[in-house]
Design a protein around this motif. Structure first.
Motif, PDB file in Angstrom:
ATOM      1  N   ASP A  35      -6.216  20.437   0.879  1.00  0.00           N
ATOM      2  CA  ASP A  35      -4.893  20.742   0.330  1.00  0.00           C
ATOM      3  C   ASP A  35      -4.946  21.798  -0.781  1.00  0.00           C
TER       4      ASP A  35
ATOM      5  N   LEU B 281      -4.508  25.163   0.917  1.00  0.00           N
ATOM      6  CA  LEU B 281      -3.144  25.428   1.375  1.00  0.00           C
ATOM      7  C   LEU B 281      -2.233  25.726   0.185  1.00  0.00           C
TER       8      LEU B 281
ATOM      9  N   LEU C 281       7.685  25.694  -5.037  1.00  0.00           N
ATOM     10  CA  LEU C 281       7.405  24.743  -3.962  1.00  0.00           C
ATOM     11  C   LEU C 281       5.974  24.242  -4.056  1.00  0.00           C
TER      12      LEU C 281
ATOM     13  N   LEU D 210       5.665  21.798  -6.799  1.00  0.00           N
ATOM     14  CA  LEU D 210       6.303  20.536  -6.394  1.00  0.00           C
ATOM     15  C   LEU D 210       5.377  19.735  -5.479  1.00  0.00           C
ATOM     16  N   ILE D 211       4.787  20.412  -4.488  1.00  0.00           N
ATOM     17  CA  ILE D 211       3.915  19.700  -3.542  1.00  0.00           C
ATOM     18  C   ILE D 211       2.673  19.192  -4.253  1.00  0.00           C
TER      19      ILE D 211
ATOM     20  N   SER E 238       2.263  18.462  -7.410  1.00  0.00           N
ATOM     21  CA  SER E 238       2.490  17.307  -8.297  1.00  0.00           C
ATOM     22  C   SER E 238       2.807  16.068  -7.467  1.00  0.00           C
ATOM     23  N   ALA E 239       3.478  16.233  -6.314  1.00  0.00           N
ATOM     24  CA  ALA E 239       3.739  15.060  -5.468  1.00  0.00           C
ATOM     25  C   ALA E 239       2.423  14.451  -4.991  1.00  0.00           C
ATOM     26  N   ILE E 240       1.480  15.315  -4.593  1.00  0.00           N
ATOM     27  CA  ILE E 240       0.192  14.804  -4.133  1.00  0.00           C
ATOM     28  C   ILE E 240      -0.530  14.071  -5.260  1.00  0.00           C
TER      29      ILE E 240
ATOM     30  N   PHE F 137       1.043  12.508  -7.696  1.00  0.00           N
ATOM     31  CA  PHE F 137       1.786  11.281  -8.006  1.00  0.00           C
ATOM     32  C   PHE F 137       1.491  10.157  -7.025  1.00  0.00           C
ATOM     33  N   VAL F 138       1.105  10.478  -5.793  1.00  0.00           N
ATOM     34  CA  VAL F 138       0.946   9.419  -4.781  1.00  0.00           C
ATOM     35  C   VAL F 138      -0.053   8.343  -5.232  1.00  0.00           C
ATOM     36  N   PRO F 139      -1.292   8.718  -5.624  1.00  0.00           N
ATOM     37  CA  PRO F 139      -2.207   7.652  -6.078  1.00  0.00           C
ATOM     38  C   PRO F 139      -1.718   6.955  -7.344  1.00  0.00           C
TER      39      PRO F 139
ATOM     40  N   LEU G  95       1.405   6.388  -8.208  1.00  0.00           N
ATOM     41  CA  LEU G  95       2.457   5.436  -7.846  1.00  0.00           C
ATOM     42  C   LEU G  95       1.872   4.222  -7.151  1.00  0.00           C
ATOM     43  N   LYS G  96       0.848   4.438  -6.317  1.00  0.00           N
ATOM     44  CA  LYS G  96       0.227   3.297  -5.649  1.00  0.00           C
ATOM     45  C   LYS G  96      -0.341   2.341  -6.684  1.00  0.00           C
TER      46      LYS G  96
ATOM     47  N   SER H  48       8.900   5.619 -12.961  1.00  0.00           N
ATOM     48  CA  SER H  48       8.330   6.925 -12.647  1.00  0.00           C
ATOM     49  C   SER H  48       9.329   8.056 -12.867  1.00  0.00           C
TER      50      SER H  48
ATOM     51  N   ALA I 204       8.735  11.245 -15.133  1.00  0.00           N
ATOM     52  CA  ALA I 204       8.834  12.573 -14.533  1.00  0.00           C
ATOM     53  C   ALA I 204       9.662  13.485 -15.416  1.00  0.00           C
TER      54      ALA I 204
END
Lengths: 311, 230
Positions: A120, A123, A134, A137-138, A140-142, A144-146, A148-149, A188, A192
Motif C-alpha cells: 500500500d 500505491l 485522497l 485520506l486513504i 489515515s484510514a489504513i 485507523f483500521v488497527p 479501531l480494532k 473516534s 479525528a
C-alpha cells in the motif's frame, strides 16, 4: 530478497497494466496460456512450496468448475456433443469454458502477485503526486483500521466487566456488538476532529509544501520501463491489426500462425515472463555473492565452529 | 463557470477513447472491457471534485475514521456471515454529511478493506456500487432522516442493488459476455447473501440510525465541518 518488487512503483504499475489488460480482454487462448505460465512461475518464486501446491490445487478445482459450467449455460456453437434436457452441449462452448477458466485463474494469480509486489505504501506514493487529499485520506484510514480494532476490543472488555450482555444468545450478542460499535464511533470521531485541528495547527494545506518521496527513479527502472513499453507496443500493434483475433463461435477458427501473430505471441511471452526472469536472475546473483563472501571470510572452508557464514 | 472550455471535452473524449480501444483491441471481450472501464470512469468525476475542493484537515480525518470503521466493522461482526456494516455506515454518512461524503466513504471503504481482503478486478465495481449507494442516500437525505420506513426500504434496496451489481460482474467475468441464464443462476445462488445483506442493513440502520446520526450532526455543527454541502 525481492528483486522485482524493488523497481520503481510507477514502472511496476505500468508493467502490471501492460500484462493484465491484453490477457483480461482478449479471447486468444495462446495469450491466456502465456500469461498463466508467467504468473505461475513468478508466484512459485514468491511463496514457499507448500503454499504454492495448496493454491494450485484450489485453482485447479475452481477452473474445472468454470470450464464445466460454461457449456451448461451457453448453447452457442455448431458442433453438438450431446443433448442435456433438450439443450445441445457444444464442442465450442466446452473449449470456450476451458479458455475462460485459464484466463480467470491467470488473472487471479497475477492479482496475488500484484498484492504481494505493490504494497500500500507504493500505491499511496503514486497517488500522492496527483491526488494528495485522497491519498492522505486513504493512508489515515489504513492507519485507523488497527487502532479501531483495538478500541473495539477495549470497549468490549469494559462492557463485559460491567456485566452487560453476559448471556450468549445471538440477539444479546448482536445488540452488544452494536453498542460497542456506537461507542467506538463517537470516541473516534472526537479524536479525528482533534487530529484535524492539530494538522491545521501545523500548517496542513498551506501553499508551497511538498511531499516526501519514498522512491527514486534509477537507471534500471528506465531499462525495465523501456522493455515493458516495447513489448506492450508490439502486442498492441499486432492486436489492433487484427492478427490475434480468435473466434470460438459459431465455429472455432484455428490459432493463427502467421509471422505477425507469432511476433505478437513472442512479445507477450517475454512480457509475461519478465518478473520471473528478473526475480530468478536477482536470486542467482545473491547466491553467488553469498558464496563469494563465505569464501573470503573462511578461505572457502567452514568456520572453526563448523558453521558456514550466511548473510 | 470555472471549467475552461477544453476541459469540458475531457469526459466525452475519455469515453470515445475507451469505446475505440475496446472495438480495436478487444472485439471479443467488448462487454467485460466496457463495464470495467465504465466502473472506473463513473468513480472518477466525484473523486476529482473532492480532490479539487482540497477539503479541510478535519473533514479528511472524520471521513478517514468513517472509512476505517466500516472496514474494521467487517472484523468485529465476522461471527455473523455476510454481515457488513459498510453499506449502513456509508448511508448514514451520506444522510448527515452530504452526497459527496457518502460517495467518498462508500468508494474508499471498498478500496481500503480490499487492502486486507485482496484487490482485484472486482475493486472498481465494489467502489462504484458502494459509492453510488452513498451518493443516492445523500440526495435522499431528507425523507431518510424523517421516516424509519424509508430508511428500512433504502436498506433493503441497497442490499439488493449491491448484490445485483456484483452479480453482473460475476457473469461478465465468467462468460465474457452477458448470458442471461448465468446471471439468473448467479443471482439465485447469491440469494442467501442478498437476504443477509438487506437484513443486516435494516438492523444496522434501525438501531444505529438515531445515535450515529446525532453524533455526525453534532460533529458537523460543533466544529463547522461539511458546511459547503447541501
Amino acid at each position: 530478497m525481492d528483486t522485482f518488487a524493488s523497481y520503481h512503483p510507477a514502472a511496476l504499475l505500468g508493467y502490471f497494466m501492460a500484462v493484465l489488460l491484453p490477457a483480461m480482454f482478449s479471447a486468444n487462448p495462446a495469450l491466456h496460456l502465456l500469461v498463466l505460465l508467467g504468473g505461475l512461475a513468478f508466484w512459485a518464486l514468491l511463496v514457499p512450496g507448500r503454499t504454492f501446491a495448496g493454491d494450485l490445487a484450489f485453482y485447479t478445482l475452481l477452473s474445472l468448475m468454470i470450464a464445466v459450467t460454461n457449456p451448461l449455460f451457453s448453447h452457442n456453437g455448431v458442433t453438438p456433443l450431446f443433448f442435456l434436457n433438450g439443450n445441445p452441449v457444444t464442442l465450442e462452448a466446452v473449449w470456450y469454458g476451458v479458455d475462460m477458466a485459464v484466463m480467470l485463474v491467470a488473472v487471479l494469480y497475477w492479482c496475488k502477485c500484484f498484492h504481494r509486489v505493490m504494497s500500500d505504501d507504493k500505491l499511496l506514493f503514486l497517488l500522492a503526486g496527483t491526488a494528495s487529499s485522497l491519498s492522505l485520506l486513504i493512508s489515515s484510514a489504513i492507519r485507523f483500521v488497527p487502532e479501531l480494532k483495538e478500541r473495539i476490543a477495549r470497549v468490549h472488555q469494559a462492557q463485559k466487566a460491567m456485566g452487560l450482555y453476559s448471556s450468549g444468545s445471538y440477539v444479546d450478542r448482536l445488540l452488544g456488538g452494536l453498542r460497542v460499535f456506537s461507542a467506538v464511533l463517537s470516541w473516534s470521531l472526537e479524536c479525528a476532529v482533534e487530529t484535524g485541528q492539530a494538522m491545521k495547527g501545523r500548517g496542513y494545506g498551506l501553499k508551497g509544501r511538498s511531499h516526501y518521496a519514498l522512491f527514486r527513479l534509477r537507471p534500471r527502472d528506465g531499462w525495465f520501463a523501456a522493455v515493458t513499453l516495447c513489448m506492450a507496443a508490439a502486442v498492441v500493434t499486432v492486436m489492433a491489426r487484427g492478427a490475434l483475433t480468435h473466434d470460438f463461435y459459431p465455429k472455432m477458427t484455428g490459432l493463427s500462425a502467421a509471422p505477425e501473430a507469432l511476433l505478437g505471441y513472442a512479445a507477450y511471452g517475454v512480457l509475461a515472463a519478465l518478473p520471473f526472469l528478473l526475480e530468478a536472475a536477482g536470486r542467482c546473483r545473491w547466491h553467488l555473492l553469498l558464496r563469494r563472501c563465505a569464501r573470503q571470510d573462511t578461505g572457502g572452508e567452514p568456520g572453526k565452529d563448523g558453521v558456514r557464514w550466511t548473510y | 463557470m470555472t471549467c475552461s472550455s477544453w476541459k469540458r471535452f475531457l469526459v466525452p473524449a475519455a469515453v470515445a477513447a475507451v469505446v475505440l480501444a475496446g472495438a480495436l483491441l478487444f472485439p471479443q471481450q467488448y462487454y467485460a472491457w466496457i463495464s470495467m472501464a465504465a466502473a472506473v470512469i463513473a468513480c472518477l468525476p466525484l473523486l476529482v471534485r473532492f480532490e479539487r475542493r482540497s477539503p479541510a484537515a478535519g473533514e479528511l480525518t472524520v471521513l478517514a475514521v468513517l472509512v476505517a470503521i466500516s472496514s474494521a466493522g467487517r472484523f468485529a461482526f465476522a461471527w455473523i456471515p455476510a454481515f457488513k456494516p459498510v453499506t449502513a455506515v456509508t448511508v448514514l454518512s451520506a444522510m448527515y454529511l452530504g452526497p459527496e461524503s457518502g460517495f467518498i466513504v462508500g468508494a474508499l471503504s471498498a478500496l481500503v478493506s480490499n487492502f486486507y481482503f485482496g484487490q482485484g478486478p472486482w475493486t472498481p465495481f465494489q467502489m462504484f456500487a458502494w459509492g453510488f449507494l452513498g451518493f443516492l442516500a445523500g440526495l435522499l437525505s431528507r425523507p431518510l432522516q424523517k421516516s424509519k420506513a424509508w430508511l428500512c426500504l433504502y436498506g433493503i434496496w441497497a442490499g439488493l442493488l449491491y448484490s445485483l451489481i456484483m452479480d453482473v460482474w460475476t457473469t461478465l467475468w465468467a462468460d465474457g459476455t452477458f448470458v442471461l441464464g448465468r446471471y439468473l443462476a448467479a443471482c439465485a445462488s447469491a440469494l442467501p447473501f442478498t437476504v443477509m445483506y438487506a437484513a443486516s442493513n435494516v438492523v444496522f440502520l434501525l438501531i444505529l440510525g438515531g445515535p450515529v446520526g446525532e453524533k455526525l450532526q453534532r460533529i458537523k455543527e460543533k466544529y463547522g465541518l461539511f458546511q459547503n454541502q447541501a
